[in-house]
Design a protein around this motif. Structure first.
Motif, PDB file in Angstrom:
ATOM      1  N   ARG A 354       0.848  -1.188   0.000  1.00 17.54           N
ATOM      2  CA  ARG A 354       0.000   0.000   0.000  1.00 17.54           C
ATOM      3  C   ARG A 354       0.885   1.240   0.000  1.00 17.54           C
ATOM      4  N   GLU A 355       0.465   2.267  -0.697  1.00 21.72           N
ATOM      5  CA  GLU A 355       1.186   3.533  -0.677  1.00 21.72           C
ATOM      6  C   GLU A 355       0.951   4.233   0.661  1.00 21.72           C
ATOM      7  N   ALA A 356       1.970   4.963   1.097  1.00 25.37           N
ATOM      8  CA  ALA A 356       1.832   5.713   2.346  1.00 25.37           C
ATOM      9  C   ALA A 356       0.890   6.894   2.163  1.00 25.37           C
ATOM     10  N   ASP A 357       0.005   7.115   3.128  1.00 30.49           N
ATOM     11  CA  ASP A 357      -0.884   8.273   3.117  1.00 30.49           C
ATOM     12  C   ASP A 357      -0.216   9.500   3.720  1.00 30.49           C
ATOM     13  N   ARG A 358       0.789   9.267   4.578  1.00 33.46           N
ATOM     14  CA  ARG A 358       1.422  10.372   5.281  1.00 33.46           C
ATOM     15  C   ARG A 358       2.835   9.942   5.694  1.00 33.46           C
ATOM     16  N   SER A 359       3.746  10.884   5.711  1.00 35.50           N
ATOM     17  CA  SER A 359       5.090  10.595   6.202  1.00 35.50           C
ATOM     18  C   SER A 359       5.567  11.742   7.082  1.00 35.50           C
ATOM     19  N   VAL A 389      -1.632  12.285  12.787  1.00 39.06           N
ATOM     20  CA  VAL A 389      -1.910  11.032  12.079  1.00 39.06           C
ATOM     21  C   VAL A 389      -3.409  10.846  12.108  1.00 39.06           C
ATOM     22  N   ALA A 390      -3.986  10.198  11.092  1.00 42.48           N
ATOM     23  CA  ALA A 390      -5.420   9.896  11.074  1.00 42.48           C
ATOM     24  C   ALA A 390      -5.620   8.389  11.085  1.00 42.48           C
ATOM     25  N   GLU A 391      -6.639   7.957  11.797  1.00 37.22           N
ATOM     26  CA  GLU A 391      -6.930   6.529  11.876  1.00 37.22           C
ATOM     27  C   GLU A 391      -7.143   5.962  10.478  1.00 37.22           C
ATOM     28  N   THR A 471       5.729  12.383  20.267  1.00 39.55           N
ATOM     29  CA  THR A 471       4.512  11.565  20.320  1.00 39.55           C
ATOM     30  C   THR A 471       3.758  11.642  19.006  1.00 39.55           C
ATOM     31  N   ILE A 472       2.905  10.644  18.811  1.00 43.59           N
ATOM     32  CA  ILE A 472       1.948  10.588  17.705  1.00 43.59           C
ATOM     33  C   ILE A 472       0.577  10.501  18.341  1.00 43.59           C
ATOM     34  N   ARG A 473      -0.379  11.263  17.811  1.00 41.36           N
ATOM     35  CA  ARG A 473      -1.705  11.242  18.420  1.00 41.36           C
ATOM     36  C   ARG A 473      -2.789  11.189  17.350  1.00 41.36           C
ATOM     37  N   TYR A 474      -3.716  10.246  17.515  1.00 39.48           N
ATOM     38  CA  TYR A 474      -4.942  10.217  16.722  1.00 39.48           C
ATOM     39  C   TYR A 474      -6.006   9.511  17.559  1.00 39.48           C
TER      40      TYR A 474
END
Length: 475
Positions: A354-359, A389-391, A471-474
């Motif tokens: 799958r292609e990355a949606d975000r980096s 980041v989005a779920e 941190t990463i938050r979603y």
């Protein structure tokens, strides 16, 4: 270090309890006690911490499909909180003070309950202050998957040890003396990549290793002066589960006369690779299937400190093999860890294409002066915004090391796949911890399928304490 106060409001203050009250009625949890205890190191008594069940067992061994139903009782005189390293629990059960839950106060307890959906070799450790350095860590083994019923399980847990309190170690590092091993000339801020946009000069290409001069290196809490001796059956295979719970030290695992198949890293199966020596960075794990010869003999399994001659390990004894003392110094210094093996690892169960949606690019930055470490030039505080980041997204993290030191980077709450080294794409291993050597970029990919607020940090304890954390938050 991390903030000790909750800054998410009332929902975080509720902590772990909402996940466990109903389940606790149905069955009794496994109890883990955080305790102070004494061990002997180099002939001297040492006061350390530990994570034990009431029967004395360190950590937990369980099975896939069983609930992780655990009660942590804090019998220390200070707050603490335990992180389940490599697992993917609900966010508030992850065990990071100020991010997922408040610390457990002295005399208090906390309950955990979540499903175990995959097996492998994991571990648990404190994420509170510098307690990990004082051995507040233990194995966490989840049986199933590639396990063989007729195979002997052998856990080898590595640790670095100092009689100097960790707070004093950190203070000396901050002050630039005493505990720091500078490996040559003092590093200037420019050499150490304080500017996140600056490439590290070629003059600093030799990595800077082993900031802390430790008194001992432990294998299952023993040195080679008095190593653990494990009986094995001649002609039978054994599964060696190596856990590097060290605060600051990486090793090369040397199997000596034995042949081994590396079958899993960080708990996740790979296409097996044969070898007699394997690198292991801080917080990583290796599952190595050993072929025990059909003769009586003793087989030292050694962990050689990166860049030095010092080593630790245990002795496997087949039949009536004669145990001889293994030296605590190797004949020559071991080399720095590289990504040569990493580039050859292939996941048995990779992410779906799958292609990355975000980096996100995470420059690993810092300087030895003042012992300051950061990500993108920012030393983390509670005001540092999380990475968005989005779920449901496929996310790539590009770690770019702009310092002269290697950094083992760990992502909480997710399993990632190594997908590129220095821009060269490949379908590598599934992991939760990854070494990023100097002058190197490594890209990992994960699916955002576990909503919450998750830590990303260097697992060198004093780098984390200095601020190499984000941190990463979603939700």
């Amino acid at each position: 270090m991390l903030s000790r106060r909750s800054f998410l409001g009332g929902s975080l203050a509720a902590g772990i309890a909402p996940f466990t009250r109903a389940q606790a009625i149905e069955s009794s949890p496994t109890v883990l006690r955080l305790e102070r205890r004494s061990i002997e190191v180099n002939g001297k008594s040492a006061s350390v911490l530990g994570i034990r069940q009431p029967n004395g067992q360190f950590g937990i061994a369980t099975e896939i499909g069983k609930p992780f139903h655990v009660r942590v009782e804090n019998r220390l005189s200070e707050p603490s909180l335990i992180h389940w390293h490599g697992l993917t629990p609900p966010w508030r059960q992850d065990g990071v003070p100020g991010v997922s839950a408040p610390p457990i106060p002295a005399g208090g307890s906390a309950d955990y309950d979540f499903p175990l959906t995959f097996g492998g070799t994991y571990w648990m450790h404190s994420h509170e202050g510098l307690q990990e350095q004082v051995l507040l860590a233990a194995p966490l083994i989840i049986h199933g998957g590639a396990d063989r019923a007729d195979e002997q399980d052998i856990v080898l847990m590595l640790a670095d040890f100092s009689f100097t309190p960790p707070e004093e170690i950190f203070k000396r590092l901050r002050n630039g003396g005493g505990m720091a091993a500078m490996n040559g000339a003092a590093k200037s801020p420019a050499m150490m990549g304080a500017n996140p946009g600056m490439a590290m000069p070629k003059a600093a290409a030799k990595p800077d290793l082993n900031d802390v001069k430790y008194d001992a290196f432990l294998a299952n809490e023993r040195t080679l002066a008095d190593p653990e001796v494990v009986k094995v059956e001649p002609g039978r295979s054994a599964l060696l589960r190596v856990i590097n719970s060290s605060s600051m030290s990486a090793f090369h695992i040397d199997l000596g006369q034995l042949k081994g198949d590396l079958i899993a890293v960080d708990g996740h199966r790979i296409t097996p690779l044969k070898g007699r020596s394997f690198p292991i960075a801080v917080s990583q794990r290796l599952d190595i299937r050993l072929a025990i010869p059909r003769r009586a003999a003793a087989y030292p399994v050694l962990a050689r400190l990166e860049g030095e001659r010092r080593q630790t390990g245990l002795i496997l004894v087949a039949g009536r093999g004669h145990v001889r003392r293994a030296p605590e110094l190797a004949d020559a210094a071991s080399p720095p860890l590289t990504l040569e093996l990493e580039s050859r690892l292939r996941a048995a169960e990779p992410l779906k294409a799958r292609e990355a949606d975000r980096s996100h690019t995470l420059n690993l930055t810092g300087e030895m002066a003042g012992y300051r470490w950061s990500i993108n030039g920012v030393e983390w505080t509670e005001e540092t915004p999380p990475l968005p980041v989005a779920e449901g997204e496929r996310v790539e993290l590009i770690f770019v090391n702009k310092t002269a030191m290697p950094h083992p980077m760990h992502l909480h709450g997710h399993v990632f796949q190594v997908v590129a080294i220095n821009g060269n794409r490949f379908a590598g291993a599934m992991r939760d911890s990854l070494l990023v050597p100097p002058e190197t970029s490594v890209t990992v990919a994960f699916d955002a399928n576990n909503p919450g607020w998750w830590a990303v940090h260097c697992h060198l304890l004093y780098h984390l304490a200095a601020g190499m954390f984000t941190t990463i938050r979603y939700v």
